[in-house]
Design a protein around this motif. Sequence first.
Motif, short mmCIF file in Angstrom:
data_model
loop_
_atom_site.label_atom_id
_atom_site.label_comp_id
_atom_site.label_asym_id
_atom_site.label_seq_id
_atom_site.Cartn_x
_atom_site.Cartn_y
_atom_site.Cartn_z
N ARG A 169 0.82 -1.20 0.00
CA ARG A 169 0.00 0.00 0.00
C ARG A 169 0.86 1.27 0.00
N ALA A 170 1.91 1.28 0.80
CA ALA A 170 2.77 2.47 0.88
C ALA A 170 3.45 2.74 -0.46
N LYS A 171 3.96 1.69 -1.12
CA LYS A 171 4.62 1.88 -2.41
C LYS A 171 3.62 2.29 -3.48
N LEU A 181 1.53 6.65 -7.00
CA LEU A 181 0.50 7.62 -7.38
C LEU A 181 1.05 9.04 -7.35
N GLU A 182 1.79 9.39 -6.29
CA GLU A 182 2.34 10.75 -6.16
C GLU A 182 3.31 11.06 -7.29
N ALA A 183 3.96 10.05 -7.84
CA ALA A 183 4.95 10.27 -8.90
C ALA A 183 4.31 10.45 -10.27
N LEU A 185 -7.23 10.57 2.63
CA LEU A 185 -8.45 9.75 2.59
C LEU A 185 -8.14 8.31 2.19
N LEU A 186 -7.01 8.10 1.50
CA LEU A 186 -6.63 6.75 1.09
C LEU A 186 -6.35 5.84 2.27
N GLU A 187 -6.12 6.44 3.46
CA GLU A 187 -5.84 5.63 4.64
C GLU A 187 -7.11 5.09 5.29
N THR A 188 -8.27 5.52 4.82
CA THR A 188 -9.52 5.09 5.44
C THR A 188 -9.92 3.72 4.90
N GLU A 237 -8.63 -2.02 -3.44
CA GLU A 237 -8.65 -3.46 -3.66
C GLU A 237 -9.63 -3.83 -4.78
N ALA A 238 -10.75 -3.12 -4.84
CA ALA A 238 -11.72 -3.38 -5.91
C ALA A 238 -11.12 -3.02 -7.27
N HIS A 239 -10.30 -1.95 -7.31
CA HIS A 239 -9.63 -1.57 -8.56
C HIS A 239 -8.67 -2.67 -9.01
N LEU A 240 -7.90 -3.20 -8.06
CA LEU A 240 -6.99 -4.30 -8.38
C LEU A 240 -7.77 -5.51 -8.91
N GLU A 241 -8.84 -5.84 -8.22
CA GLU A 241 -9.63 -7.00 -8.62
C GLU A 241 -10.26 -6.79 -10.00
N LYS A 242 -10.68 -5.56 -10.28
CA LYS A 242 -11.26 -5.26 -11.59
C LYS A 242 -10.23 -5.45 -12.70
N LEU A 243 -9.00 -4.96 -12.46
CA LEU A 243 -7.95 -5.12 -13.47
C LEU A 243 -7.62 -6.60 -13.69
#
Length: 701
Positions: free
Chosen positions: A243-245, A250-252, A286-289, A297-303
């Motif tokens: 998650r941290a990486k 994303l920031e990059a 907000l990503l920490e919530t 996780e839903a995005h990963l599963e969708k891909l």
Amino acid sequence: AATKLASAEKLMYFCTDQLGLEQDFEQKQMPDGKLPVDGFLLCVDVSRGMNRNFDEQLKFVSNLYNQLAKTKKPVVVVLTKCDEGVERYIRDAHAFALGKKNLQVVETSARSNVNVDLAFGTLVQLVDKSRGKAKIIPYFEALKQQSQQIAAAKDKYEWLVGRIVKSHHEAWPNVSRKMQPAPEYQDYVYLEGTQKAKKLFLQHVQRLKQEHIERRRKVYLALLPQALDALVPDLDEIDRLSRAKAEKLLEAKPDFLKWFVVLEETPWDATSHVDDVDNERIPFDLLETPAAEQLYEAHLEKLRNERKRAEMRRAFRENLESSPFVTPGKPWEEARSFIMNEDFYLWLEESVYMDIYGKHQKQLIDKAKEDFQELLLEYSELFYELELDAKPSKEKMGVIQEVLGEEQRFKALQKLQAERDALVLKHIHFVYHPTKETCPSCSACVDARVEQLLGSRFVRHHRNPLADSNVDRINLVILGKDGLARELANEIRALCTNDDKYVIEGKMYELALRPIEGNVRLPVNAFQTPTFQPHGCLCLYNSKESLSYVVESIEKSRESAAGRRDGHAAQLPLTLVLVNKRGGGDGGGETLQSLIQQGQQIASKLQCVFLDPASAGIGYGRNINEKQIGQVLKGLLDAKRNLNLVVGSSAPGSKDAADGADLRVVMCLMCGDPVSADEVLLPILQAQPCRPAPGGGAAVL
């Protein structure tokens, strides 16, 4: 127990909170001189006090009552702190009052504001006998009534707060000033006090703030899947990241700040960003919530699922291409059992496979048709013996099928026999009517390629819409009122083939009719539409009124064309026709002659062709016949052909005409080499004289 008190120049006190803070309260003095006492409230504390014996207290109260009784003044026993009262103490206090000449007892609670007014009201009634006797209510019953009253007042007050306070930014001083005149506010403050009213206000404001935060949270969370799709659409990029990486990735990203905002303070719902409704960028914390983590996780599963579904689609297509059971025209229901397996059903709906199968079938069928067309060309000798009408008999079709039947390219269309027969008929039509429209090569037809090549090499001036239209199509407007246009259109359609084709001089032409019987200035009755470009107009009349309608409609159409600067519509070829009166009655010789004479005059005025019954050798009382229809259509066809030959509009003798400015160099259609105009074009120009162009000018052909 004194009944007269001296209180000169003394301040009135309502509670001990005023001691030492007199200047903060209303300063009101007691009356000057002596103050007479009219009655007594004898208070008995019925709560469980520390280091206090209730029996001793009751003895003290009894002695005190004995002193009060000597004054002959009314006395009411008041039981205080009943909200913490001990049942035995209350019972003993009632027994004491019962033993003292039935003293009236009022159970009260100052903290809950229960029966306090009743205690004073009961004493006032004893002092002033003229007043009605107050009903004494036990504490718990009074408490219930009090609670109901407070609840009703609270509901009304909360309604008032909800109506006035719409924003979580409102402050109590401002809102309380607005609410003071309202009876809902006054009643609740009287029962519960200002502090409780303020507390309810603060609860409402906090609720508004939480609702606002929740709305913002939903907006951000709804936007988060779009942000992830835009920034990290590749599964290989994030599939193995922590998650941290993933957050650092994303920031990059170059578009990170388009979707997210990094706040100096956190959490985001405690910052001013929550009130910046114009800024819909997602707070990065907000990503920490948990909700955001679930969306990631839903995005990963969708891909992952999309990749798997793509693999299934690819595997299914490969299965189709390699399967010997999939042949041109085979229905899905027949092929499904041979090409489907459990994995296919697990990942995709059957409709997806049907769509893929349909596209694959189209490719198979197109390839099979192309191969079959080649087969027909290879067996050209089969079609030499057909008659010129190009309509083979059943016996001849049987011979063709028997000869071709052993060929695999013929068998490939076994499940598409109707289409295979149609290809044979189309091929026969092409053999006897070879045009670019009937050519089996379609857009690859050499004739069509030649036209495209010439069109890209030569520049045409003063292009006319008629010159660009298809020569094999005729668009005809039929103008006439009171059903004349519709009746003639139906008669012409009856002379056409099933696919609206009309034969002129042995050749098929597509015929499109547009009957008009109303105001031509209305869009529904316009001569020209985005999908209909008229090549000519057939004007019908059988009376003075219908002739006037034709003249008026033509003038309106030409005015509209002039306003649009549409030269083609203004010069539309016209034919004026006298038809019979509906009902078949003879109009009489004089009437017929009059209508013919009027028609000729109008035709001269409109500069158009006039057809009368005598010109076709028919009597008045019959409609326009097939011969006249063919005559009109042939005239339109000749006009179209002439316009298609126009490549310039310079007058003979002008510099443009003499130099052939647009036609100096052409290209050989066989080898592509340039050819001089002197070698090719000048002999043609010498052999073909100039013909007049539409509008009165001359055209170089």
